[in-house]
Design an enzyme around this catalytic site. Sequence first.
Site, PDB file in Angstrom:
ATOM      1  N   GLN A 121       0.828  -1.205   0.000  1.00 44.77           N
ATOM      2  CA  GLN A 121       0.000   0.000   0.000  1.00 44.77           C
ATOM      3  C   GLN A 121       0.865   1.259   0.000  1.00 44.77           C
ATOM      4  O   GLN A 121       1.543   1.543   0.986  1.00 44.77           O
ATOM      5  CB  GLN A 121      -0.915  -0.003   1.226  1.00 44.77           C
ATOM      6  N   GLY A 122       0.848   2.006  -1.089  1.00 42.67           N
ATOM      7  CA  GLY A 122       1.604   3.255  -1.184  1.00 42.67           C
ATOM      8  C   GLY A 122       0.719   4.454  -0.932  1.00 42.67           C
ATOM      9  O   GLY A 122       0.426   5.240  -1.837  1.00 42.67           O
ATOM     10  N   SER A 124       0.704   6.363   2.636  1.00 39.22           N
ATOM     11  CA  SER A 124       1.329   7.324   3.555  1.00 39.22           C
ATOM     12  C   SER A 124       2.641   7.869   3.002  1.00 39.22           C
ATOM     13  O   SER A 124       3.366   7.182   2.276  1.00 39.22           O
ATOM     14  CB  SER A 124       1.616   6.658   4.893  1.00 39.22           C
ATOM     15  N   SER A 156       4.078  -1.699   4.273  1.00 41.36           N
ATOM     16  CA  SER A 156       4.243  -3.102   4.670  1.00 41.36           C
ATOM     17  C   SER A 156       4.415  -3.985   3.446  1.00 41.36           C
ATOM     18  O   SER A 156       3.756  -3.760   2.432  1.00 41.36           O
ATOM     19  CB  SER A 156       3.023  -3.579   5.458  1.00 41.36           C
ATOM     20  N   GLU A 239     -10.688  -1.463   5.023  1.00 47.50           N
ATOM     21  CA  GLU A 239      -9.635  -1.583   6.027  1.00 47.50           C
ATOM     22  C   GLU A 239     -10.199  -1.590   7.441  1.00 47.50           C
ATOM     23  O   GLU A 239      -9.731  -2.314   8.302  1.00 47.50           O
ATOM     24  CB  GLU A 239      -8.638  -0.424   5.861  1.00 47.50           C
TER      25      GLU A 239
END
Lengths: 377, 300
Positions: A121-122, A124, A156, A239
């Site tokens: 997941q890009g 933040s 992550s 999420e």
Amino acid sequence: MDLSDSPEDAEFRARLRDWLGKVLPTLPPKPSPDDWPGRRAYDLGWQRTLYDAGYADVHWQASPSVRLIFLEETEKAGAPYVGAGFVGLLHAGPTVAAEGTAEQRARWLPPILRGDEVWCQGFSEPDAGSDLAALRTRAWRDGDDYVVSGSKIWTSHAEVADWCELLVRTDPGAPKHRGITWLAMPMGAPGITVRPLRTLAGSAEFAEVFLDEVRVPVANRVGEENDGWRVTMVTLSFERGTAFVGEVVACRRVLGELAREARTNGRWDDPALRRRLGRLNAEFRALWRLTQWNVSEAEATGGLPGVGGSVFKLRYSQARQELYDAAADVLGDVSLDLDHPWVTDRLSSLSYTIAAGTSQIQRNIVAERILGLPKGR
Amino acid sequence: MRFQLTEDQRALRDGVRGLLARRFDRTALRAAVDRPGRLDRALWRELGTAGFFALRLPEADGGVGLGLPEAVLAFEEAGRALLPGPLIATHLAAGRVPGAADGETVVAAVDGGGVVEWLAQADVVLGGAEDLEGAVRMRSVDPLTPLHRVPAGLGAPVAVDPVAVLLTAAEQLGTAARACELAVQHARAREQFGQPIGAFQAIKHLCADLLVRVEAARAAVYAAAVTADPADIAAARLLADEAAVRGARDCLQVHGGMGFTWEADIHLLLKRAWVRTRRAGADTESEEMLADDLLSGAGR
């Protein structure tokens, strides 16, 4: 009010239990936490096992109650956690399913379900955490490609991912929530540097990702250009939905182990500690009931989990930290030994009031969206 | 699993809420505060007629024939309205003490802790010694709950009825929900520094925590009503006590100086919540019971 399974749910639960009982003893041993390629292979192998047995898409297709039963039973049986498949199965996959074109769904969804590809997941960035819409990673059009430059953080599984669900700014002149676009970036593309980040728990659980003029085909855009914020809200609603169900089951198991350990080592004789464990029992029972309430509500309204997820996350993230603080009191001096799993879990629990929206942000969400208090600063 | 209120349960809750809004509104509440120790027998009979006390009594015995979940919803509304009187003792006596079911008889009871609520106004007192003349009147912290203490040695200890614990938790839940509503109303209306105080993050977070505690308690109380499991009931009690007591305190804090006055209702919420935490054995007993449950309940 009914807490018993419907006949269909009971049938699903029985079939799943039976299957888990047969398949779990055949699994290979778990790799060590530092062995990233090993963890990838292990997690994807489990997803493949689920796929072959017809359980791969349970998070996408099934009713909320079936999803709840799946998470409850797999955790109770000690089945592997979704692990490296987390972003693909619970974020990117559902987002592509909801917002992608037929071609995109055909390209990305089957490999996620079969356990062939890992997503990260890009979202933040160093200056865009809780204020996600402040992100600055730029993308501009060059022919059939977007050219992307910037950096992402807290990513992550970046070291072992095939794809990244990437948020980029495509219109710097627009108000900050507009002008954002959702892209699927192949992690093997030139110009990507992944640098593992060591957490306070001592391990490298996530990474910084540096992007230097990375070319991403325009065909990899999900949703319209500059409409990425709306697409992202779809992602986030997944999420905060049922992401913590298995963990609550696991916490209840740990609590039982804590009590037995305390009786073995004599700490049980301390009434204050005993009562604290009793109170935690009440807490995790209530969190389980709250989960069932939220799932029933999602089922009744036929849709995504609502802001009730924020209520749950606030209480759960706090309770998890209290659980491992109590574990430290049960362990005494051993609580200073990193070789004890409860000690590393205690360190990890510190992230829970921060990740996926800090408790302070969740309180604002509850106050403004549920209680209707005015927006302020 | 459909862990949501059914249509009938919603209708029942709305019916009780409507009755209490008509018969025990804020004016009636403040009038009761000004005449402490007096029970409104007409209201008691109306509650009886509406089936409040006979809710769980089988239809064959002249009751409504509903179950624990419905009783929990009714007592939650009583807690929200701060309805005074020995409601739980009378409810539990329906079918056993003549006149209790229809509200003709007011029944009080000695609870596990040796305290009696509404002794002087009761027609019948259950539990403890036959003769409660030795009971000592307390100057009750709650203006809406007169209290007597039964000295040790006067009467045998009374076994705690788990249903009484659960219905107490339901009342606490209602009071906690009321505290949350009052805090949010005030945070929207009260202006300081040129804007509603609810726009300030410090106030927002107090209000959010109020709601989180209410929702956690609600899930625990409703689930305990469905399962009637003693450990579920003990858990419900701990969460509901916390939601009511902390909720009333935080509500008072949101109200600032106004919250500390006799005219504001918030102290009534807090004081009633305190009284209920002492009922049927204190929190420590529930905590011990849930600790034992960890050792006996294999991974439930």
